[in-house]
Design a protein around this motif. Sequence first.
Motif, PDB file in Angstrom:
ATOM      1  N   VAL A 185     -10.832   3.376 -18.221  1.00 22.44           N
ATOM      2  CA  VAL A 185     -10.483   3.113 -16.565  1.00 22.44           C
ATOM      3  C   VAL A 185      -9.328   1.246 -16.955  1.00 22.44           C
ATOM      4  CG1 VAL A 185     -11.534   1.783 -14.812  1.00 22.44           C
ATOM      5  CG2 VAL A 185     -12.376   3.679 -15.890  1.00 22.44           C
ATOM      6  N   ILE A 186      -9.921   0.776 -17.657  1.00 22.89           N
ATOM      7  CA  ILE A 186      -9.262  -0.475 -17.653  1.00 22.89           C
ATOM      8  C   ILE A 186      -7.301   0.669 -18.270  1.00 22.89           C
ATOM      9  CG2 ILE A 186      -8.428  -2.443 -18.740  1.00 22.89           C
ATOM     10  CD1 ILE A 186     -11.463  -1.831 -19.287  1.00 22.89           C
ATOM     11  N   ALA A 187      -7.691   0.851 -19.713  1.00 21.90           N
ATOM     12  CA  ALA A 187      -5.945   1.743 -20.016  1.00 21.90           C
ATOM     13  C   ALA A 187      -5.509   2.479 -18.139  1.00 21.90           C
ATOM     14  CB  ALA A 187      -6.856   2.853 -20.733  1.00 21.90           C
ATOM     15  N   ALA A 188      -6.226   2.799 -17.747  1.00 23.15           N
ATOM     16  CA  ALA A 188      -5.867   4.061 -17.147  1.00 23.15           C
ATOM     17  C   ALA A 188      -4.802   3.642 -15.739  1.00 23.15           C
ATOM     18  CB  ALA A 188      -6.326   4.793 -15.959  1.00 23.15           C
ATOM     19  N   TRP A 189      -5.432   2.247 -15.695  1.00 19.81           N
ATOM     20  CA  TRP A 189      -5.366   1.243 -14.341  1.00 19.81           C
ATOM     21  C   TRP A 189      -3.723   0.998 -15.407  1.00 19.81           C
ATOM     22  CZ3 TRP A 189      -4.555  -3.583 -14.289  1.00 19.81           C
ATOM     23  CH2 TRP A 189      -4.194  -4.285 -12.850  1.00 19.81           C
ATOM     24  N   CYS A 190      -4.261  -0.005 -16.765  1.00 23.24           N
ATOM     25  CA  CYS A 190      -2.736  -0.627 -16.526  1.00 23.24           C
ATOM     26  C   CYS A 190      -1.666   0.643 -17.086  1.00 23.24           C
ATOM     27  CB  CYS A 190      -3.170  -0.854 -18.277  1.00 23.24           C
ATOM     28  SG  CYS A 190      -3.708  -2.250 -18.326  1.00 23.24           S
ATOM     29  N   TRP A 191      -2.038   1.740 -17.453  1.00 22.07           N
ATOM     30  CA  TRP A 191      -0.997   2.943 -17.482  1.00 22.07           C
ATOM     31  C   TRP A 191      -0.621   3.073 -15.996  1.00 22.07           C
ATOM     32  CZ3 TRP A 191       0.427   7.794 -16.369  1.00 22.07           C
ATOM     33  CH2 TRP A 191       1.159   8.495 -17.265  1.00 22.07           C
ATOM     34  N   GLY A 192      -0.905   3.532 -15.466  1.00 15.28           N
ATOM     35  CA  GLY A 192      -0.642   3.472 -13.778  1.00 15.28           C
ATOM     36  C   GLY A 192       0.335   2.569 -13.166  1.00 15.28           C
ATOM     37  N   ARG A 193      -0.028   1.105 -13.701  1.00 21.09           N
ATOM     38  CA  ARG A 193       0.501  -0.209 -13.227  1.00 21.09           C
ATOM     39  C   ARG A 193       2.391   0.519 -13.856  1.00 21.09           C
ATOM     40  NH1 ARG A 193      -2.867  -0.020 -10.549  1.00 21.09           N
ATOM     41  NH2 ARG A 193      -3.379  -1.098  -8.732  1.00 21.09           N
ATOM     42  N   ALA A 194       2.198   0.224 -15.235  1.00 20.13           N
ATOM     43  CA  ALA A 194       3.837   0.549 -16.194  1.00 20.13           C
ATOM     44  C   ALA A 194       4.664   1.757 -15.925  1.00 20.13           C
ATOM     45  CB  ALA A 194       2.789   0.200 -17.143  1.00 20.13           C
ATOM     46  N   PHE A 195       3.792   2.674 -15.895  1.00 28.24           N
ATOM     47  CA  PHE A 195       4.781   4.077 -15.321  1.00 28.24           C
ATOM     48  C   PHE A 195       4.906   4.753 -13.976  1.00 28.24           C
ATOM     49  CE2 PHE A 195       3.304   4.175 -19.635  1.00 28.24           C
ATOM     50  CZ  PHE A 195       4.832   4.147 -20.452  1.00 28.24           C
ATOM     51  N   GLY A 208      -3.906  -7.268 -20.056  1.00 29.38           N
ATOM     52  CA  GLY A 208      -5.013  -6.430 -19.574  1.00 29.38           C
ATOM     53  C   GLY A 208      -5.668  -5.450 -20.510  1.00 29.38           C
ATOM     54  N   LEU A 209      -4.473  -4.817 -21.543  1.00 32.63           N
ATOM     55  CA  LEU A 209      -5.043  -4.084 -22.669  1.00 32.63           C
ATOM     56  C   LEU A 209      -5.982  -4.815 -23.381  1.00 32.63           C
ATOM     57  CD1 LEU A 209      -1.299  -1.973 -23.039  1.00 32.63           C
ATOM     58  CD2 LEU A 209      -4.115  -1.159 -22.068  1.00 32.63           C
ATOM     59  N   VAL A 210      -6.071  -5.717 -23.370  1.00 30.93           N
ATOM     60  CA  VAL A 210      -7.190  -6.184 -24.737  1.00 30.93           C
ATOM     61  C   VAL A 210      -8.209  -6.090 -24.565  1.00 30.93           C
ATOM     62  CG1 VAL A 210      -7.337  -8.557 -24.886  1.00 30.93           C
ATOM     63  CG2 VAL A 210      -5.695  -8.535 -25.113  1.00 30.93           C
ATOM     64  N   ALA A 211      -8.518  -6.002 -22.700  1.00 35.45           N
ATOM     65  CA  ALA A 211      -9.581  -5.353 -22.338  1.00 35.45           C
ATOM     66  C   ALA A 211     -10.799  -4.166 -22.869  1.00 35.45           C
ATOM     67  CB  ALA A 211     -10.206  -5.733 -20.799  1.00 35.45           C
ATOM     68  N   VAL A 212      -9.088  -3.124 -22.786  1.00 36.98           N
ATOM     69  CA  VAL A 212      -9.268  -1.699 -23.379  1.00 36.98           C
ATOM     70  C   VAL A 212     -10.215  -2.066 -24.835  1.00 36.98           C
ATOM     71  CG1 VAL A 212      -8.564  -0.253 -23.938  1.00 36.98           C
ATOM     72  CG2 VAL A 212      -7.631  -1.168 -22.066  1.00 36.98           C
ATOM     73  N   GLY A 213      -9.365  -3.161 -25.623  1.00 41.64           N
ATOM     74  CA  GLY A 213      -9.447  -3.041 -27.040  1.00 41.64           C
ATOM     75  C   GLY A 213     -10.963  -3.514 -27.121  1.00 41.64           C
ATOM     76  N   GLY A 214     -11.765  -4.639 -26.671  1.00 44.32           N
ATOM     77  CA  GLY A 214     -12.688  -4.941 -26.495  1.00 44.32           C
ATOM     78  C   GLY A 214     -13.764  -3.887 -25.889  1.00 44.32           C
ATOM     79  N   ALA A 215     -13.379  -3.188 -25.029  1.00 46.32           N
ATOM     80  CA  ALA A 215     -14.701  -2.103 -24.665  1.00 46.32           C
ATOM     81  C   ALA A 215     -14.577  -0.977 -25.951  1.00 46.32           C
ATOM     82  CB  ALA A 215     -14.293  -1.032 -23.163  1.00 46.32           C
ATOM     83  N   ALA A 216     -12.992  -0.396 -26.149  1.00 45.43           N
ATOM     84  CA  ALA A 216     -12.984   0.091 -27.117  1.00 45.43           C
ATOM     85  C   ALA A 216     -14.049   0.030 -28.437  1.00 45.43           C
ATOM     86  CB  ALA A 216     -12.263   0.478 -28.055  1.00 45.43           C
ATOM     87  N   GLY A 217     -13.712  -0.739 -28.891  1.00 47.00           N
ATOM     88  CA  GLY A 217     -14.636  -1.554 -30.285  1.00 47.00           C
ATOM     89  C   GLY A 217     -16.012  -1.684 -30.064  1.00 47.00           C
TER      90      GLY A 217
END
Length: 454
Positions: A185-195, A208-217
């Motif tokens: 969810v967080i990665a998609a939000w970041c991806w949507g704003r990047a592209f 923002g992608l740091v939170a992705v790493g935290g959730a993935a971990g």
Amino acid sequence: MSPSEPLRPARISPSARSLAGLAAVVFAASLAFFAWDLRDAPFVDEYAYISQSYYADLFLDGKTNDRAWLDLPAYDLVPLPKYLIGLALRAEGFGRPGPAAARLWYNDTSSVFGTQSVLTSARVPSIVLGAIGCVAIFALGVMVRDVQVGLAAAFLLAVNPLYRLHAHRAMSEAPCETFLYLALVIAAWCWGRAFGPRDEAKPWLSIGLVAVGGAAGLSVLAKFNGLLALMTLAAWVVLGWSLPGRSWTAKLSFAVGSCLAVAVAWVVFLGLNPFMTARPPGPLQAEARQLAELSAWQRFRLLIDHRRTMSQGQQKAFPHNALTTLPERAKVVAAQGFGRFGPLGPATTDSTLRFDLGQDGGAFVWLPVCLAGLVGSIVLGLRQYRAGEAPLAWALATWALLALAVVTLYIPMAWDRYQLPIQAPFCLLAAIFLTASGEAIVKLVRPARTESRV
């Protein structure tokens, strides 16, 4: 009006307040739905986690160099589910079984620890996380297209018998899947704003992608299926770089942020899993001494090798469920993954029957719907791209196809839990098709009613 127009991106964005309200409704409804099965019959593996809930006490008490971190239970099951169960038992005032109970379970997997109330308390974290997982899928559906897709996908996931089953079991599946969804969810939000149309590739995007790493971990800390979150993130980096007309700044920013996410996931896994770093004072038994001498990376490789060895052992112990060739795996995923374990599957299943029309018949409906949703996501993504938006529908399709490929290539046994990773992404794809079809039907019926009135 073209019949494919319902696939267009939603033009009216709901307010943050209304989205929060809908998310709360999804959470409450899912929570009540999963809690209905709270006192369901126990499953054998639940007591493996309950018997190892003492690891929560060791971690909370700061005993990260205790010898128990080099015992078999410490590396046979990664610790997050055990932490959650231990905290739940603590909150209810129940004692936690000790190492002797864990050893007893490995010697006799029919061993039971505690009363029904203990099992009920141990299941609470899975129920809560299962409901949060439905909210995450709702959020992904909203981002990919609109609220209707989000609600439909959340409903399909909640009624999915496989997801519902693990959303009330005291095991690793619910935490793994939920934190994987949150990461995406967080990665998609970041991806949507990047592209997206404004190419919002700013330094905070990497943060923002740091939170992705935290959730993935945390997902990997529950089960190694969580690695699919990082694999999907890598696939989205490739997808972003393949988009013509998007700035190199955006592409580089998302790629750098994704590398940062991987690093954060590693740090989270190391920091919350003392098996990776424990070096207890001697004297130690031979096996523990060998483990203590390994580096963190060597211990991680040991965990991977251990899972492979366990899968091979399962194939020998349960040959009627073993899947040893790719064609066998593909057939099982197609029949069972979209049949008995899809939303149209039965509430209870019999794994001794590899192919059974009574259990797998739903695949004749669900699989075509999912494939139609995949086509719909490609069309929707094309419309999003042409409109200058981030083609999040393509990102969703990428996740679904990657999950399907990983499950098909890896699945060692024709058991339910191995096919859980494909359920959520295909619920989203199916929701795209079903929502668009419903809107198309409504638009066809409305003019006919208007003419009849005239």
